[in-house]
Design a protein around this motif. Structure first.
Motif, mmCIF file in Angstrom:
data_model
loop_
_atom_site.group_PDB
_atom_site.id
_atom_site.type_symbol
_atom_site.label_atom_id
_atom_site.label_comp_id
_atom_site.label_asym_id
_atom_site.label_seq_id
_atom_site.Cartn_x
_atom_site.Cartn_y
_atom_site.Cartn_z
ATOM 1 N N GLU A 185 34.626 -136.365 102.552
ATOM 2 C CA GLU A 185 33.410 -136.961 102.003
ATOM 3 C C GLU A 185 33.808 -137.583 100.672
ATOM 4 O O GLU A 185 34.131 -136.859 99.734
ATOM 5 N N SER A 229 33.766 -139.160 106.634
ATOM 6 C CA SER A 229 34.634 -139.465 107.782
ATOM 7 C C SER A 229 34.367 -138.509 108.928
ATOM 8 O O SER A 229 33.834 -137.411 108.745
ATOM 9 N N GLU A 230 34.749 -138.926 110.121
ATOM 10 C CA GLU A 230 34.796 -138.009 111.254
ATOM 11 C C GLU A 230 35.938 -137.021 110.995
ATOM 12 O O GLU A 230 36.850 -137.311 110.207
ATOM 13 N N PRO A 231 35.921 -135.869 111.666
ATOM 14 C CA PRO A 231 37.047 -134.934 111.483
ATOM 15 C C PRO A 231 38.274 -135.421 112.248
ATOM 16 O O PRO A 231 38.784 -134.747 113.144
ATOM 17 N N ARG A 240 35.477 -124.262 108.882
ATOM 18 C CA ARG A 240 36.072 -125.058 107.806
ATOM 19 C C ARG A 240 35.707 -124.529 106.441
ATOM 20 O O ARG A 240 34.697 -123.844 106.260
ATOM 21 N N GLY A 246 38.180 -133.618 107.461
ATOM 22 C CA GLY A 246 37.199 -134.696 107.304
ATOM 23 C C GLY A 246 36.906 -134.846 105.822
ATOM 24 O O GLY A 246 36.789 -133.849 105.113
ATOM 25 N N GLY A 249 37.742 -125.165 114.408
ATOM 26 C CA GLY A 249 37.743 -123.905 113.667
ATOM 27 C C GLY A 249 36.729 -123.949 112.533
ATOM 28 O O GLY A 249 36.163 -125.000 112.229
ATOM 29 N N ILE A 276 42.662 -129.928 111.042
ATOM 30 C CA ILE A 276 41.543 -130.864 111.170
ATOM 31 C C ILE A 276 40.953 -131.098 109.785
ATOM 32 O O ILE A 276 40.608 -130.137 109.089
ATOM 33 N N SER A 306 39.993 -127.371 108.323
ATOM 34 C CA SER A 306 40.043 -126.215 109.220
ATOM 35 C C SER A 306 41.317 -126.296 110.040
ATOM 36 O O SER A 306 41.977 -127.333 110.064
ATOM 37 N N ASN A 339 37.095 -131.367 103.727
ATOM 38 C CA ASN A 339 36.739 -130.287 104.653
ATOM 39 C C ASN A 339 37.960 -130.007 105.516
ATOM 40 O O ASN A 339 38.490 -130.923 106.146
ATOM 41 N N LYS A 345 28.840 -121.740 101.598
ATOM 42 C CA LYS A 345 28.394 -123.074 101.980
ATOM 43 C C LYS A 345 26.928 -123.058 102.399
ATOM 44 O O LYS A 345 26.504 -122.257 103.212
#
Ligand code: ADP
Ligand code: MG
Length: 495
Positions: free
Chosen positions: A12, A164-166, A219, A10, A217, A8, A207, A205, A272
């Motif tokens: 930025e 973005s969306e994951p 990330r 996403g 999961g 997965i 995971s 990002n 993070k």
């Protein structure tokens, strides 16, 4: 990668907006000036200064929102994101948090490999305006210890952060998505997209989760990736690392990691932060950004033809393969070059496309130059392609002519004449060569006649060699077949 795990991702993406001045001040955004000469008191957040929003930055963000089919907020709000870092001496970054200017967008990728060429929709959660921070420069000075310097020129440069969306499922999809955003912002003219200068960069990002599991999961975030190649390599490394940790029974720690391109690995940078660590609050010095429908419609009227639409038009209008149309429309400059060349050429657009995607792109890559600086202009390439189409030269000889054009030796016609590269189409002349080649290769001729058809290629090769590649291949083929078999055999055999 193991089939038991689903990836997965996403992204930025930070795109520097191509405004002349900063987002809240009149200081210049030009790249490459002497350190600390382009940060004014507003960019530095001195007490008592007042930021004033750059209207161009708003227009650009709105343009982007419309291009990705998003909602452009009629009211958005700037907030202070509080943190200390040496390149942010004022202690907060002005960004948008709860009410960003762009939300709920989408785009489609076709070349990520997950959907067999079917377009895949990737959701764009939001895009917000913010200011960039300065830059820390770490160096080793001759004769001195290591030192770090701070260059605040970049402070206050307008950024559009596109989240973005994951929805991405592999490093390849992440790259395809990032390329698409890159091409959209360049088409729109809202960012130069220069990755070497840091005008277009992303945080990835990443995971993994057991295939079939619904919840995501934990990330990690890979910071500041500034090339498509690094995005792909960093994500792939991170995927393997996470799977190794999980398969060994460990846990993934939510953290920010840095990609080291020299070692091709990622390593922890910091744990993070959570959003509440930043103590976001609306910036008291800035009014909410309020725009109306008329404004949005006026911006919509300035939208150019975008990559997907151009790709579809190239397929319909020029009968190009979808894949080729995709390559040509990735960059507006490349698409413009192709259209100019194909307008100047008598040859079919498909042949022009092959040359733009093939030899021309290879030459640009080899010399590391952009299409705008091509040493062969569109009309020059068109003239070359026309000489293939009208059988003056073969495709193979054309590569030689192209190299000479690239080296500045003249136009296609000048080079063809000067080097005597015209195809031999004179039947009598070709027949003489064909006869000689058959006579010099009696055993191969016998084998061919006995049924070893593949040997035709050998004979064609010999004729090409004898003519310096200048024989017309179709004519040679026909002549050879004729002479090696059939009625010509008795004539030839008797001579
Ligand atoms: P932050 O603001 O802390 O960076 P966000 O929730 O805004 O976090 O998400 C940032 C990016 O991370 C988005 O692109 C989002 O799609 C992606 N993302 C969120 N959760 C995951 C996850 N579990 N795996 C991969 N990507 C994720
Ligand atoms: Mg983030």
């Amino acid at each position: 990668m193991s089939a038991a795990w689903e990836v997965i991702i996403g992204l930025e993406i930070h795109a520097q907006l191509a405004t002349a001045s900063k987002i809240f001040s009149g200081a210049s955004t030009a790249y490459g000036s002497e350190p600390n000469t382009q940060a004014c008191l507003i960019d530095l957040g001195y007490p008592g200064v007042l930021p004033v929003l750059n209207r161009e930055a708003v227009r650009m963000a709105c343009k982007f929102g419309l291009a990705v089919n998003a909602t452009v907020a009629r009211r958005s709000v700037f907030a202070r994101k509080n943190y200390f870092y040496p390149d942010l001496p004022k202690g907060y970054q002005i960004s948008q948090y709860e009410l960003p200017i762009v939300e709920h967008g989408e785009l489609f990728i076709t070349d990520g490999g997950e959907a067999n060429g079917e377009p895949r929709r990737i959701g764009i959660t939001r895009a917000h305006l913010e200011e960039d921070a300065g830059k820390s420069i770490h160096s080793i000075h001759e004769g001195l210890d290591r030192f770090s310097g701070i260059d605040l020129n970049r402070a206050g440069t307008p950024l559009l952060e596109i989240v973005s969306e994951p929805d991405l499922r592999s490093a390849r999809e992440a790259v395809a998505y990032m390329r698409k955003i890159h091409s959209i912002v360049r088409y729109l003219g809202i960012s130069d997209g220069n990755m070497q200068e840091g005008s277009f960069r992303c945080d990835a990002n990443v995971s993994v989760r057991p295939r079939g599991q619904r919840e995501l999961g934990t990330r990690t975030e890979l910071k500041n990736l500034n090339s498509f190649r690094f995005v792909e390599k960093a994500i792939n490394f991170e995927i393997e690392r996470q799977i190794d940790v999980l398969e060994d029974g460990g846990d993934i720690v939510q953290e920010t990691r840095l990609y080291d391109s020299d070692r091709n690995q990622t390593r922890p940078m910091r744990s993070k932060e959570e959003a509440n660590d930043y103590r976001y609050f609306p910036d008291p010095d800035l009014l909410p950004v309020v725009i109306d429908d008329a404004y949005v419609e006026a911006v919509r009227a300035t939208l150019p033809e975008l990559p997907d639409a151009k790709r579809e038009r190239f397929v319909a209008e020029y009968r190009l393969r979808n894949e080729d149309a995709g390559i040509l429309t990735m960059s507006l400059a490349l698409a413009d070059y192709f259209e100019a060349a194909t307008a100047a050429a008598a040859a079919k657009p498909g042949l022009v496309a092959n040359w733009v995607i093939g030899e021309l792109s290879a030459a640009l890559n080899r010399d590391g130059i952009d299409i705008e600086a091509s040493r062969v202009p569109p009309a020059g390439l068109a003239a070359l392609v026309d000489r293939i189409a009208d059988s003056t030269i073969s495709g193979k000889i054309a590569k030689e002519v192209f190299d000479a054009m690239w080296a500045g030796e003249g136009s296609a016609d000048q080079i063809i004449e000067a080097k005597g590269l015209r195809q031999i189409t004179d039947a009598a002349e070709l027949e003489g060569v064909v006869d000689a080649v058959i006579a010099q290769n009696p055993s191969q001729a016998a084998e061919y006649r006995a049924g070893k058809d593949k040997l035709i290629g050998y004979f064609v090769g010999q004729v090409m060699k004898a003519t310096g590649g200048k024989a017309n291949p179709a004519q040679v083929n026909a002549l050879l077949k004729n002479k090696l078999t059939g009625g010509e055999l008795s004539d030839g055999g008797g001579s």
